[in-house]
Each structure stands twice: as C-alpha cells, then as structure tokens.
Design an enzyme around this catalytic site. Structure first.
Site, PDB file in Angstrom:
ATOM      1  N   SER A 240       0.909  -0.980  -0.093  1.00 58.87           N
ATOM      2  CA  SER A 240       0.231   0.134   0.545  1.00 58.87           C
ATOM      3  C   SER A 240       0.773   1.385  -0.145  1.00 58.87           C
ATOM      4  O   SER A 240       1.657   1.383   0.853  1.00 58.87           O
ATOM      5  CB  SER A 240      -0.895  -0.202   1.176  1.00 58.87           C
ATOM      6  OG  SER A 240      -1.152   1.145   1.407  1.00 58.87           O
TER       7      SER A 240
ATOM      8  N   TYR B  55      -1.735   1.000  12.035  1.00 57.23           N
ATOM      9  CA  TYR B  55      -1.848   1.190  10.179  1.00 57.23           C
ATOM     10  C   TYR B  55      -1.220   1.394   9.531  1.00 57.23           C
ATOM     11  O   TYR B  55      -0.138   0.614   8.663  1.00 57.23           O
ATOM     12  CB  TYR B  55      -3.087   1.001   9.510  1.00 57.23           C
ATOM     13  CG  TYR B  55      -2.657   0.715   8.463  1.00 57.23           C
ATOM     14  CD1 TYR B  55      -3.715  -0.745   7.493  1.00 57.23           C
ATOM     15  CD2 TYR B  55      -2.514   1.925   7.476  1.00 57.23           C
ATOM     16  CE1 TYR B  55      -3.582  -0.729   6.338  1.00 57.23           C
ATOM     17  CE2 TYR B  55      -2.842   2.437   5.698  1.00 57.23           C
ATOM     18  CZ  TYR B  55      -3.539   0.473   5.668  1.00 57.23           C
ATOM     19  OH  TYR B  55      -3.522   0.049   3.819  1.00 57.23           O
TER      20      TYR B  55
END
Length: 258
Positions: free
Chosen positions: A148, A161
């Site tokens: 990501s 995260y």
C-alpha cells in the site's frame, strides 16, 4: 535482485494468495487463474474462500482453499506445507491479507491496535519466513507484497496501520540484501492507492469518525493486474496510482496536502 525486461509466462505456476476471500485477494486469484496458474487461497473465512476457489475452477484451473489466520505463525507454515503438497512447489507467494482501524490513536483500544500489527506486519513476516526457505531450495520464486502507498505516506487517523506498512517496507528492504546470492528469487513490493474493497469499507472506526472510500479509490482488479505484471516481470518496487480525471487528481492532492 536482478532486473529482467523479458516478460515471462506464468502459466502452470502455483500461486499462494493470503487474504484471498475478498477484495484485492479475490481479484488476484481471478487474475492469476486467467493466466492459467494453479491457485491456493488463504483467509480466515472458509465459506468466502470456497467461493474464490469455485471462481478459479470455473476458469479451468486447479484451486484449493486453506483456512488461515496469518497472524499465527503455525497457520502460515501449514499454508506453505499444504501448497507444497498441492503441486510440489510454490512459484509465487502474494502477501495480501490486512486489516485497518481508524481513529485517534489514544481512542482505539490497544487490543485492536495489536491485532492490526499481528495481521499486517506479522502476517507478512510469517509469509516471508515460511516461503523463502522453499524458494531457496527451489533456487527460484517470487514474493509479492501488497504494501500500500501507506508504506510511504502516513494514513490520516491510522497511526498503527501506517506503522505496519512502514514496517513491512523496512523488513523487505533488509530481505532484499539477504537474497542477493539468489538471482532467481525476487521480492516485489507493490504500493497502490486506497482500494475500493470490502476491507476499507468495513474497517474498524473510532473517535466518531466515519471515513468513506474516496471516489478515486482503485478497482481491486486493476491492482491484481499489477500483481500479475510483477509476476511476469519482477521488479523491486512498483508504485501505482490510477487517476482517470483532473477532478480526481485535485481531490487526491487536496487529501494528501490538506
């Protein structure tokens, strides 16, 4: 890792995909199945996994589901063992399973933060730990990490995260050095934008926040296509942002720099 401009056929290769029950994982299973690969998908929910397997088999390839919690090292080792029994080797391993929680750091329960770390960071660690010995024994293999863009750019109100994604990036940078004596083993890191997937829509939310998936979010099938591209032509890093209009570009720039 040696670069190779020649695109290779992956037909007949065995591909293991974590988080394969929905979103990017299911799209990746379909994309690799369309290339004629044997598919092994892993996730915690057996029913959704079976749906992915049926999808792949309908495309004419062999497929198997292995219920797996990637946060548990033994589960991931079992996944590797079952994949080896399935077709005698593992050619491509896709680390993809992930979870997310959003909110002010001190308002997210610590047990939730710990699970994000266990799934995202330890999950990728367990995958690499289980498959790299297989690759070294075969003297070849491709590990694809769906990191990501969060591995470079902090996600707002998602401190833990973001830390897992930065951690994955750092870990894989180290592992690149450790495989330098194996020119046919590749570690490929994919950095796509936010996805239009169930994982983002159903992530845990705290602090009264209710983030919506932005209109410029990527189609998981496009991200899956990038995974196939890396399998055919491995490279260390692939950054990918799909922006189809100036309106979407402005929205993305506003989000990033506001």
């Amino acid at each position: 890792m040696n670069s190779n401009n020649e695109q290779k056929s992956i037909r007949g290769k065995t591909v293991v995909i974590t988080g394969g029950s929905s979103g990017v994982g299911r799209a990746a299973a379909e994309a690799f199945a369309l290339e004629g690969c044997n598919i092994v998908v892993a996730a915690r929910g057996k029913e959704a996994l079976d749906e992915t397997v049926a999808l792949c088999r309908d495309l004419g390839v062999s497929a198997m589901a292995v219920p797996t919690d990637v946060s548990i090292a033994g589960d991931v080792q079992n996944l590797a063992n079952k994949a080896l029994q399935f077709n005698g080797r593992i050619d491509i391993w896709v680390n993809n399973a992930g979870v997310m929680s959003s909110g002010k750091f001190e308002e997210i329960p610590m047990d939730v933060n710990e699970q994000v770390i266990k799934t995202n960071l330890f999950g990728y660690m367990h995958g690499a730990y289980s498959v790299l010995p297989v690759f070294k024994k075969q003297n070849e293999g491709i590990l694809i990490n769906n990191v990501s863009i969060g591995g470079f750019m902090p996600a707002p109100y998602s401190a833990v995260y973001s830390s897992t994604k930065f951690g994955i990036r750092g870990m894989m940078e180290c592992l690149h050095g450790e495989i330098s004596d194996f020119p046919q083993i590749h570690i490929c890191n994919l950095y796509p934008q936010i996805q239009r997937s169930t994982g983002n829509m159903h992530s845990a939310k705290y602090s009264g926040l209710d983030f919506k998936v932005p209109p410029f979010a990527a189609d998981p099938r496009d991200t899956a296509a990038k995974m196939v591209e890396l399998a055919k032509r491995p490279k260390k890093d692939l950054f990918w942002i799909s922006i189809k209009s100036w309106g979407e570009k402005i929205k993305l720039i506003t989000l990033l720099y506001a």
